[in-house]
Design a protein around this motif. Structure first.
Motif, PDB file in Angstrom:
ATOM      1  N   SER A  60       0.837  -1.205   0.000  1.00  0.00           N
ATOM      2  CA  SER A  60       0.000   0.000   0.000  1.00  0.00           C
ATOM      3  C   SER A  60       0.874   1.259   0.000  1.00  0.00           C
TER       4      SER A  60
ATOM      5  N   SER B 243      -4.862   1.375   2.853  1.00  0.00           N
ATOM      6  CA  SER B 243      -4.750   0.071   3.499  1.00  0.00           C
ATOM      7  C   SER B 243      -5.769  -0.883   2.894  1.00  0.00           C
ATOM      8  N   GLN B 244      -5.281  -1.956   2.295  1.00  0.00           N
ATOM      9  CA  GLN B 244      -6.199  -2.961   1.753  1.00  0.00           C
ATOM     10  C   GLN B 244      -7.160  -3.418   2.838  1.00  0.00           C
ATOM     11  N   SER B 245      -6.604  -3.877   3.964  1.00  0.00           N
ATOM     12  CA  SER B 245      -7.425  -4.481   5.014  1.00  0.00           C
ATOM     13  C   SER B 245      -8.165  -3.455   5.851  1.00  0.00           C
TER      14      SER B 245
ATOM     15  N   THR C 212      -4.512  -2.453   9.541  1.00  0.00           N
ATOM     16  CA  THR C 212      -3.082  -2.519   9.846  1.00  0.00           C
ATOM     17  C   THR C 212      -2.750  -1.656  11.069  1.00  0.00           C
TER      18      THR C 212
ATOM     19  N   GLU D  52       8.636 -11.867  -1.032  1.00  0.00           N
ATOM     20  CA  GLU D  52       7.714 -12.398  -0.026  1.00  0.00           C
ATOM     21  C   GLU D  52       7.191 -13.781  -0.385  1.00  0.00           C
TER      22      GLU D  52
HETATM   23  C1  F6R Z   1       2.540  -7.362   0.435  1.00  0.00           C
HETATM   24  C2  F6R Z   1       1.472  -6.996   1.344  1.00  0.00           C
HETATM   25  C3  F6R Z   1       1.807  -6.142   2.502  1.00  0.00           C
HETATM   26  C4  F6R Z   1       0.649  -5.162   2.792  1.00  0.00           C
HETATM   27  C5  F6R Z   1       0.923  -4.398   4.103  1.00  0.00           C
HETATM   28  C6  F6R Z   1      -0.156  -3.387   4.376  1.00  0.00           C
HETATM   29  O1  F6R Z   1       2.055  -8.145  -0.613  1.00  0.00           O
HETATM   30  O2  F6R Z   1       0.342  -7.396   1.186  1.00  0.00           O
HETATM   31  O3  F6R Z   1       2.998  -5.447   2.314  1.00  0.00           O
HETATM   32  O4  F6R Z   1       0.525  -4.275   1.723  1.00  0.00           O
HETATM   33  O5  F6R Z   1       0.989  -5.318   5.159  1.00  0.00           O
HETATM   34  O6  F6R Z   1      -1.396  -3.980   4.495  1.00  0.00           O
HETATM   35  P1  F6R Z   1      -2.705  -3.135   4.312  1.00  0.00           P
HETATM   36  O7  F6R Z   1      -2.753  -2.651   2.907  1.00  0.00           O
HETATM   37  O8  F6R Z   1      -3.825  -4.099   4.611  1.00  0.00           O
HETATM   38  O9  F6R Z   1      -2.628  -2.007   5.288  1.00  0.00           O
END
Ligand code: F6R
Length: 600
Positions: A301, A345-347, A350, A484
């Protein structure tokens, strides 16, 4: 990272808990366990390793209508059966699962629990022993639960069973995500709605420092001080098929292939009735009013944020800084007078990013979260949210969320630019349509990327990615993806930087993947390739149609120079995927990693 499930109802809980834990596997874990309760019998099963190992260890003759389960990603103590959850108090009366980190566990151990025999190295065991201590001192269980919570410092999501009460699961959370799901004659607990979609799509969000008394008929939410909180449930809009692999061998490949569809979904979601890409006025006004934007994020992200900076600065002429959340949190730069913060942030969960958001809000600044998960902590706690519409991302390695983040940032940059009177010479919807077609063409060319991975990466110890300008940022992401999931030591560098030290590592045959999609730096990046070739490197140039030469290994379709990262990242994702396959790695669940990093 760790996941929690819980069930209380009329049917056997074991299978519901195990299936729920399987749905949480994507978050990353190294041991798992369940505890099930019938009357005043609690049976605990836990194993190091995969849910399949746990499943094999569960005694199928035990039936119970109440239970809790956990996947553990080790923080305090190695992955082992002893350290796996659930944990029990000394008498065996209380059984607990916990996500998060109890920062003062050592102090509690020393000051309140002298003489207690601890059987694990975890911080969690302190919690369950503390409840038992308070109950032994005469408190009823609910009061003991509250007293215990008041002692804890740090993050937690927890679910507790009491041997002497088979009608209740006690639940609480602070900083770590936890939901309660509602059903007819049953209720459930889950870190993520996906885990319990098998039984319900109705969920109630929990806020920090709330406690919840869950029975099969009722869910009672209270503050720590005992005031009852009313909160309506919401429907989790996740299509069950979104979380299945279908005919794909791995989620990662499925998610890479979904990227053209995600581009089109984003365009649909952000289009107004006139077909123009648009963003909520309040957000655009907030961005316009700020004198500087601060993008804060982690990992992939963060890499999307670097591309976002280029887009916003190029299109909307607004200065942007991009910061790694874990650094920003403890080493905040001098802020401008009217900052606006963008959390990517995808999730949306974080912990590093969340800690920054808390600080930023305390300082009274406005924040926007760009996330894939509606209702996530970062979304709830920011002033504004933009959703990615990418569908659940299950593979630990982020792919479709990265391209979705850049697409949403492009729309944000474009709308802000219009508001500020900087009209572009292109139509963004049309350009993103071209991007979607280009990604589709790359996904149809998988054999080529499989061949590149085999040729360059099947035996190497290390690999380098180089690029200049925005290609440098794609190189950083390509290197992260490769390391990774394939465990090849991979690093991304600005093309001109390698010769300032790292070029010493170039040996005969060292793979150097160069991204070359930017006309203004095309000659200079090719010069950097010559420098490494002169030292024995095996170059793999990924260029763009129109800028290509005979020496290039792969040429991606032409797209607008601002949006090349959306396209040039796809070969790097596919090369990483096939490199991991060639090296027999667990593509979707790489070692030591968690999907949702909910500890700092
Ligand atoms: C790599 C990956 C991690 C996330 C990081 C942030 O492939 O997925 O580097 O990008 O842990 O996570 P989020 O986007 O959920 O905050």
């Amino acid at each position: 990272m760790c996941g929690i499930v819980g069930y209380i109802g009329n049917v056997d809980a074991k299978e519901i808990l195990l299936k729920g834990l399987e749905k949480l596997e994507y978050r990353g874990y190294d041991s798992a366990g369940i505890a099930v309760q019938t009357g005043n019998e609690i049976s605990v099963f836990k194993e190091k390793g995969r849910i399949a190992d746990l499943r094999a260890a569960v005694d199928s003759s035990v039936t119970a209508n109440t239970g809790i389960g956990h996947t553990r990603w080790a923080t305090h103590g190695v992955p082992s059966q002893e350290n796996a959850h659930p944990h029990q108090s000394t008498s065996g009366r209380f059984t607990l699962v916990h996500n998060g980190v109890i920062e003062n566990y050592d102090i509690i151990k020393r000051e309140a629990l002298q003489g207690v025999n601890f059987v694990s190295e975890t911080d969690t065991e302190v919690i369950v022993q503390l409840i038992e201590k308070y109950v032994n001192e005469g408190q009823d269980v609910e009061t003991a639960f509250r007293s215990m919570l008041k002692k804890l410092e740090g993050s937690y999501a927890l679910a507790l069973l009491d041997k002497e009460n088979d009608e209740t699961i006690f639940v609480a959370k602070n900083k770590s995500p936890l939901l309660v799901g509602l059903g007819e004659d049953f209720n459930v607990v889950a870190s993520d709605a996906m885990a319990m979609l098998q039984v319900t799509d109705q969920y109630v969000e929990l806020m920090d420092k709330e406690i919840v008394i869950v029975t099969k008929e009722n869910v009672t939410i209270q503050t720590l001080n005992g005031e009852t909180v009313e909160r309506a449930p919401y429907t989790a809009e996740i299509d069950a098929s979104d979380i299945e692999k279908g005919t794909y061998a791995h989620y990662m490949l499925k998610e890479i292939d979904e990227q053209p569809l995600v581009m089109r979904k984003i365009m649909q979601a952000y289009q107004n009735d006139a077909g123009t890409l648009t963003i909520d006025n309040d957000i655009v006004n907030a961005i316009d009013a700020a004198d500087r934007l601060y993008i804060v994020a982690c990992g992939t992200s963060y890499h999307a944020g670097l591309v976002g900076k280029q887009l916003i600065e190029n299109m909307a002429k607004k200065p942007v800084e991009v910061h790694v959340a874990s650094e920003f949190n403890y080493n905040m730069p001098l802020l401008s007078e009217k900052p606006l913060f963008i959390f990517i942030s995808q999730s949306g969960e974080t912990a590093d990013s969340r800690a920054c958001l808390v600080q930023v809000k305390e300082k009274g600044h406005k924040a926007l979260t760009i996330t894939n998960v509606a209702g996530s902590t970062l979304s709830r706690e920011a002033d504004y949210t933009l959703l990615l519409h990418a569908g659940p991302e299950i593979a630990v390695a982020s792919t479709k969320a990265y391209t979705a983040q850049i697409a949403v940032l492009a729309i944000l940059a474009n709308v802000t630019a219009e508001k500020r009177g900087y009209n572009q010479s292109f139509d963004l919807a049309q350009e993103l349509g071209i991007v979607a077609n280009a990604i589709e063409a790359l996904c149809d060319d998988k054999e080529e990327f499989e061949a590149i991975a085999r040729e360059y990466l099947s035996t190497t110890r290390n690999a380098f990615f180089i690029g200049r300008a925005v290609d440098n940022y794609v190189g950083l992401e390509g290197a992260l993806k490769l390391k990774e999931i394939s465990y090849i030591q991979a690093e991304g560098f600005a093309g001109g930087e390698l010769k300032h030290g790292t070029i010493a590592l170039i040996e005969d045959g060292t793979p150097v993947i160069a991204i070359a999609t930017q006309e203004k730096v095309n000659l200079s990046i090719r010069g950097n390739v010559k420098e490494v070739v002169a030292r024995g490197a095996n170059p793999c140039i990924i260029s763009m149609k129109g800028l290509d030469t005979d020496e290039d290994r792969y040429v991606v379709p032409e797209v607008h120079p601002y949006f090349t990262p959306l396209v040039s990242v796809v070969p790097t994702q596919l090369i990483a995927y096939y490199a991991a396959l060639h090296r027999d790695c667990d593509v979707d669940k790489p070692r030591n990693l968690a999907k949702s990093v909910t500890v700092e």
